[in-house]
Each structure stands twice: as structure tokens, then as C-alpha cells.
Scaffold this motif. Structure first.
Motif, PDB file in Angstrom:
ATOM      1  N   LEU A 175       0.867  -1.301   0.068  1.00  0.00           N
ATOM      2  CA  LEU A 175      -0.004  -0.153  -0.151  1.00  0.00           C
ATOM      3  C   LEU A 175       1.015   1.191   0.100  1.00  0.00           C
ATOM      4  CD1 LEU A 175      -2.147  -2.048   0.793  1.00  0.00           C
ATOM      5  CD2 LEU A 175      -3.174  -0.295   2.224  1.00  0.00           C
ATOM      6  N   THR A 176       0.540   2.077  -0.930  1.00  0.00           N
ATOM      7  CA  THR A 176       1.337   3.396  -0.900  1.00  0.00           C
ATOM      8  C   THR A 176       0.467   4.430  -1.077  1.00  0.00           C
ATOM      9  OG1 THR A 176       2.948   4.647  -2.231  1.00  0.00           O
ATOM     10  CG2 THR A 176       1.532   3.243  -3.683  1.00  0.00           C
ATOM     11  N   ASP A 177       0.621   5.772  -0.215  1.00  0.00           N
ATOM     12  CA  ASP A 177      -0.012   6.852  -0.405  1.00  0.00           C
ATOM     13  C   ASP A 177       0.745   8.096  -0.293  1.00  0.00           C
ATOM     14  OD1 ASP A 177       0.934   7.072   2.168  1.00  0.00           O
ATOM     15  OD2 ASP A 177      -0.712   6.826   3.433  1.00  0.00           O
ATOM     16  N   PHE A 178       2.126   8.037  -0.697  1.00  0.00           N
ATOM     17  CA  PHE A 178       2.967   8.760  -0.872  1.00  0.00           C
ATOM     18  C   PHE A 178       3.384   9.836   0.487  1.00  0.00           C
ATOM     19  CE2 PHE A 178       0.415   9.128  -4.735  1.00  0.00           C
ATOM     20  CZ  PHE A 178       1.143   8.034  -5.601  1.00  0.00           C
ATOM     21  N   PHE A 179       2.763   9.224   1.508  1.00  0.00           N
ATOM     22  CA  PHE A 179       3.434   9.709   2.884  1.00  0.00           C
ATOM     23  C   PHE A 179       4.584   8.819   3.223  1.00  0.00           C
ATOM     24  CE2 PHE A 179      -0.859  11.456   2.196  1.00  0.00           C
ATOM     25  CZ  PHE A 179      -0.736  12.819   3.055  1.00  0.00           C
ATOM     26  N   GLN A 180       5.187   9.438   4.313  1.00  0.00           N
ATOM     27  CA  GLN A 180       6.506   8.774   4.721  1.00  0.00           C
ATOM     28  C   GLN A 180       6.453   7.493   5.207  1.00  0.00           C
ATOM     29  OE1 GLN A 180       8.420   8.327   7.834  1.00  0.00           O
ATOM     30  NE2 GLN A 180      10.276   7.932   7.033  1.00  0.00           N
ATOM     31  N   PRO A 181       5.383   7.207   6.199  1.00  0.00           N
ATOM     32  CA  PRO A 181       5.329   5.950   6.614  1.00  0.00           C
ATOM     33  C   PRO A 181       5.369   4.843   5.359  1.00  0.00           C
ATOM     34  CG  PRO A 181       4.215   7.282   7.923  1.00  0.00           C
ATOM     35  CD  PRO A 181       4.531   8.086   6.602  1.00  0.00           C
ATOM     36  N   ALA A 182       4.567   5.065   4.293  1.00  0.00           N
ATOM     37  CA  ALA A 182       4.058   4.190   3.239  1.00  0.00           C
ATOM     38  C   ALA A 182       5.508   4.202   2.414  1.00  0.00           C
ATOM     39  CB  ALA A 182       2.828   4.647   2.439  1.00  0.00           C
ATOM     40  N   ASP A 183       6.094   5.207   2.323  1.00  0.00           N
ATOM     41  CA  ASP A 183       7.349   5.359   1.306  1.00  0.00           C
ATOM     42  C   ASP A 183       8.252   4.536   1.980  1.00  0.00           C
ATOM     43  OD1 ASP A 183       6.195   7.070  -0.370  1.00  0.00           O
ATOM     44  OD2 ASP A 183       7.199   9.021   0.543  1.00  0.00           O
ATOM     45  N   HIS A 184       8.491   4.379   3.244  1.00  0.00           N
ATOM     46  CA  HIS A 184       9.451   3.672   4.005  1.00  0.00           C
ATOM     47  C   HIS A 184       9.187   2.224   3.814  1.00  0.00           C
ATOM     48  CE1 HIS A 184      12.503   2.521   7.072  1.00  0.00           C
ATOM     49  NE2 HIS A 184      11.490   1.784   7.515  1.00  0.00           N
ATOM     50  N   ALA A 185       7.948   1.710   3.821  1.00  0.00           N
ATOM     51  CA  ALA A 185       7.469   0.464   3.865  1.00  0.00           C
ATOM     52  C   ALA A 185       7.627  -0.018   2.397  1.00  0.00           C
ATOM     53  CB  ALA A 185       5.860   0.463   4.153  1.00  0.00           C
ATOM     54  N   LEU A 186       7.438   0.872   1.496  1.00  0.00           N
ATOM     55  CA  LEU A 186       7.677   0.441  -0.115  1.00  0.00           C
ATOM     56  C   LEU A 186       9.121   0.053  -0.209  1.00  0.00           C
ATOM     57  CD1 LEU A 186       6.856   0.091  -2.864  1.00  0.00           C
ATOM     58  CD2 LEU A 186       6.757   2.399  -3.391  1.00  0.00           C
ATOM     59  N   HIS A 234       3.653   1.917   9.074  1.00  0.00           N
ATOM     60  CA  HIS A 234       3.109   2.116  10.424  1.00  0.00           C
ATOM     61  C   HIS A 234       3.739   3.461  11.140  1.00  0.00           C
ATOM     62  CE1 HIS A 234       0.828   2.341  14.149  1.00  0.00           C
ATOM     63  NE2 HIS A 234       1.733   2.140  14.823  1.00  0.00           N
ATOM     64  N   ARG A 235       3.013   4.646  11.315  1.00  0.00           N
ATOM     65  CA  ARG A 235       3.433   5.798  11.407  1.00  0.00           C
ATOM     66  C   ARG A 235       3.625   5.516  13.195  1.00  0.00           C
ATOM     67  NH1 ARG A 235      -1.961   6.381  11.139  1.00  0.00           N
ATOM     68  NH2 ARG A 235      -3.292   7.490  12.606  1.00  0.00           N
ATOM     69  N   ASN A 236       4.224   6.088  13.856  1.00  0.00           N
ATOM     70  CA  ASN A 236       4.448   6.377  15.374  1.00  0.00           C
ATOM     71  C   ASN A 236       3.133   6.647  15.897  1.00  0.00           C
ATOM     72  OD1 ASN A 236       5.093   6.536  17.937  1.00  0.00           O
ATOM     73  ND2 ASN A 236       7.394   6.676  17.390  1.00  0.00           N
ATOM     74  N   THR A 237       2.528   5.944  16.840  1.00  0.00           N
ATOM     75  CA  THR A 237       1.364   6.272  17.468  1.00  0.00           C
ATOM     76  C   THR A 237       1.672   6.211  18.901  1.00  0.00           C
ATOM     77  OG1 THR A 237       0.351   3.924  17.110  1.00  0.00           O
ATOM     78  CG2 THR A 237      -0.175   5.639  15.442  1.00  0.00           C
ATOM     79  N   ASP A 238       2.675   6.080  19.491  1.00  0.00           N
ATOM     80  CA  ASP A 238       2.963   5.690  20.985  1.00  0.00           C
ATOM     81  C   ASP A 238       2.389   6.588  21.804  1.00  0.00           C
ATOM     82  OD1 ASP A 238       4.171   3.262  20.234  1.00  0.00           O
ATOM     83  OD2 ASP A 238       6.336   4.037  20.614  1.00  0.00           O
ATOM     84  N   SER A 239       2.420   8.002  21.360  1.00  0.00           N
ATOM     85  CA  SER A 239       1.660   8.921  22.324  1.00  0.00           C
ATOM     86  C   SER A 239       0.117   8.842  22.275  1.00  0.00           C
ATOM     87  CB  SER A 239       2.102  10.368  21.522  1.00  0.00           C
ATOM     88  OG  SER A 239       1.585  10.534  20.394  1.00  0.00           O
ATOM     89  N   MET A 240      -0.471   7.927  21.585  1.00  0.00           N
ATOM     90  CA  MET A 240      -2.035   8.027  21.626  1.00  0.00           C
ATOM     91  C   MET A 240      -2.348   6.644  22.330  1.00  0.00           C
ATOM     92  SD  MET A 240      -2.695   8.911  17.751  1.00  0.00           S
ATOM     93  CE  MET A 240      -4.524   8.641  17.890  1.00  0.00           C
ATOM     94  N   PRO A 241      -3.268   6.849  23.096  1.00  0.00           N
ATOM     95  CA  PRO A 241      -3.995   5.461  23.506  1.00  0.00           C
ATOM     96  C   PRO A 241      -4.200   4.572  22.304  1.00  0.00           C
ATOM     97  CG  PRO A 241      -5.408   7.375  24.549  1.00  0.00           C
ATOM     98  CD  PRO A 241      -4.017   7.975  23.218  1.00  0.00           C
ATOM     99  N   ASP A 242      -4.021   3.216  22.709  1.00  0.00           N
ATOM    100  CA  ASP A 242      -4.333   2.233  21.561  1.00  0.00           C
ATOM    101  C   ASP A 242      -5.858   2.367  21.039  1.00  0.00           C
ATOM    102  OD1 ASP A 242      -1.657   1.443  22.000  1.00  0.00           O
ATOM    103  OD2 ASP A 242      -2.392  -0.617  22.610  1.00  0.00           O
ATOM    104  N   GLU A 243      -6.931   2.574  21.908  1.00  0.00           N
ATOM    105  CA  GLU A 243      -8.193   2.678  21.604  1.00  0.00           C
ATOM    106  C   GLU A 243      -8.482   3.725  20.521  1.00  0.00           C
ATOM    107  OE1 GLU A 243      -7.136   2.440  24.329  1.00  0.00           O
ATOM    108  OE2 GLU A 243      -7.582   0.608  25.239  1.00  0.00           O
TER     109      GLU A 243
END
Length: 273
Positions: A8-19, A105-114
Motif C-alpha cells: 500500500l502506498t499513499d506518498f506519505f513517509q510511513p508508506a514510502d518507507h514500507a515500500l 505504520h506511523r508512530n502512535t506511541d503517544s496515543m491511547p491504543d483505543e
């Protein structure tokens, strides 16, 4: 069998890195890439409010995808779909039958999992499929050390078993079976049961250079898995996600979701029947 990876690619940094990670992996194991860009056209799509949906024209998207495919080291094709990501992925899976879906996957550590909504969670709910989730900080190295976290229950990969077998055979890698429990006695017993459960699937036969086991005492399975990978001894963590993991809101409280959201290394999710 020629393996393919759906990325999956959307031209944002997490997707570019995964690609980039998927391209390196595909080159290593002799696979081909299918790049999928999903145009999220719905005006009420909540992702429009987050700023994570591109606003490029169709012409610009086509040019960007053509440029990306030319840059890939592995053979690659690209296509564009419209609508919800999970539905678009389900249709691409039907046509291409890839060994893996790869996404960032972008960094979401600062957000509650829910409160975290990601394409990985949506896809796993809608169309359980072997999936490699690549965090933004993960650097590619030939996956040689896999940590397979298992509970004590028997499992089957069903229709995915053949592709998973072929993928692991293409790596190949050293496999460590990990079982996490709240005390040493149950950890040791659970590890033996987990190894037996793996043996019953046939996945460990002729797939890896060696098979190791590791017991870990921790209050929670998810926390124990993250502790095991924190030391840098493994390249991937592998999870077997059972159907109960995908039941609505309960998914955010599952071990699979917790590790997906917080692992510093790529997570290979294998959905069980």
C-alpha cells in the motif's frame, strides 16, 4: 511459485518507507511487487480531517506511481483503486493472491491504543491476510532471526499455509518460538505446548536453519513480546492472530493489536483459521 507482495502506498513517509523495505525484501527473496494506491474519495472519510489523505489529481498519481515502479529494484506494477482501503485491498487480494500485504505504520506511541485507527487494523478485521507491518524506524536487513510468539493453543493457517510455507522457505531464517506467561512454571510448560502446536502445522519442517525456544515471565503477553524484541536480537516478530482477535472493539485489547502498534521491528501477522 513466484511470490508477490502487495504494497500500500499513499506518498506519505510511513508508506514510502514500507515500500523501500518491501522492495529490498522482494529483491532478496525473488518476489515481485504490486503497488496499490487507494484514492479515498468519500467526503466523510475521517482521514481527510487528519491530513493523511493525498489531494493529488489522477494524472499526478499516475505519474508518481510510474516513477516509483521505475525506481524499484524488484519487478513492479502499480494500480489505483477508489473507496475504502480494506475493500480495495480485498479486491486486489482476489486478483493478485500475494504472499503478503506490506504497509507502513506511523508512530502512535503517544496515543491511547483505543484511539488509533490504521489501515493494518482495518484490513485485518475485514480480510484477514498474512501481513507485514513496517514501523517507520525499521531498517532493512535480510530477515535472518524471527521471533514467533505463540500461546498454548493449537492453530491452523488454513488457506494461507502454502504461501506462508513458501515465504519462510524463501528467506530462510532462524526461528525462535516465544511463550510469555505470568510465572516461570507456566512459561516453561507453555513453551513446550507452543512448540508442539507449531510442529503440528508442518511450518517448521525444512523451513529454518534451526528452531529455538524461549520462555519469558511477564504480566502481559503483549508486554513480554515487546520486551523480547527490544534488545535487537530479532529482525521480525511473527504473530498468529486468531479470529477472536478481530471482533470489533475487542481487537484493540488483543495481543496482536498491542504489538502491531508498538513494535520497533516489522511485525508479520499470520491469521489463523
Amino acid at each position: 511459485m513466484k511470490l508477490s507482495l502487495l504494497v500500500l502506498t499513499d506518498f506519505f513517509q510511513p508508506a514510502d518507507h514500507a515500500l523501500a523495505y518491501a522492495d529490498a525484501l522482494a529483491s532478496t527473496i525473488g518476489a515481485q511487487l504490486v503497488l496499490l494506491h487507494v484514492r479515498r474519495d468519500a467526503l466523510l472519510d475521517p482521514e481527510h480531517l487528519s491530513g493523511r489523505v493525498d489531494t493529488l489529481s489522477q494524472e499526478a498519481i499516475d505519474l508518481a506511481l510510474a516513477s516509483l515502479t521505475r525506481e524499484m529494484a524488484a519487478p513492479a506494477v502499480a494500480e489505483v483503486a477508489h473507496g475504502e482501503v480494506a475493500a480495495a485491498v480485498a479486491e486486489a487480494l482476489r486478483r493478485h493472491q500475494p504472499a503478503l500485504v506490506v504497509l507502513g505504520h506511523r508512530n502512535t506511541d503517544s496515543m491511547p491504543d483505543e484511539l488509533v485507527s490504521t489501515a493494518a487494523l482495518d484490513i485485518l478485521r475485514a480480510t484477514p491476510q498474512p501481513m507485514l507491518v513496517v514501523p517507520v524506524g525499521a531498517r532493512f536487513a535480510h530477515p535472518q532471526r524471527l521471533l514467533l510468539a505463540l500461546d498454548e493453543e493449537q492453530f491452523s493457517l488454513g488457506e494461507h499455509a502454502g504461501l506462508v510455507h513458501h515465504l519462510l522457505d524463501a528467506l530462510p531464517a532462524e526461528l525462535t518460538v516465544l511463550h510469555v506467561a505470568p510465572n516461570q512454571a507456566s512459561a516453561a510448560a507453555g513453551t513446550a505446548a507452543a512448540r508442539e502446536a507449531l510442529a503440528r502445522t508442518g511450518l517448521a519442517l525444512d523451513l529454518v536453519t534451526s528452531l529455538r525456544t524461549q520462555s519469558l515471565v511477564h504480566a502481559t503477553p503483549g508486554g513480554g513480546i515487546l520486551e523480547a524484541v527490544a534488545g535487537g536480537a530479532f529482525d521480525w516478530v511473527v504473530l498468529v492472530a486468531r479470529p477472536r482477535s478481530f471482533l470489533g472493539g475487542l481487537f484493540h485489547r488483543s495481543v496482536t493489536a498491542h504489538v502491531l502498534l508498538h513494535s520497533p521491528i516489522p511485525v508479520l501477522v499470520l491469521p489463523a483459521e
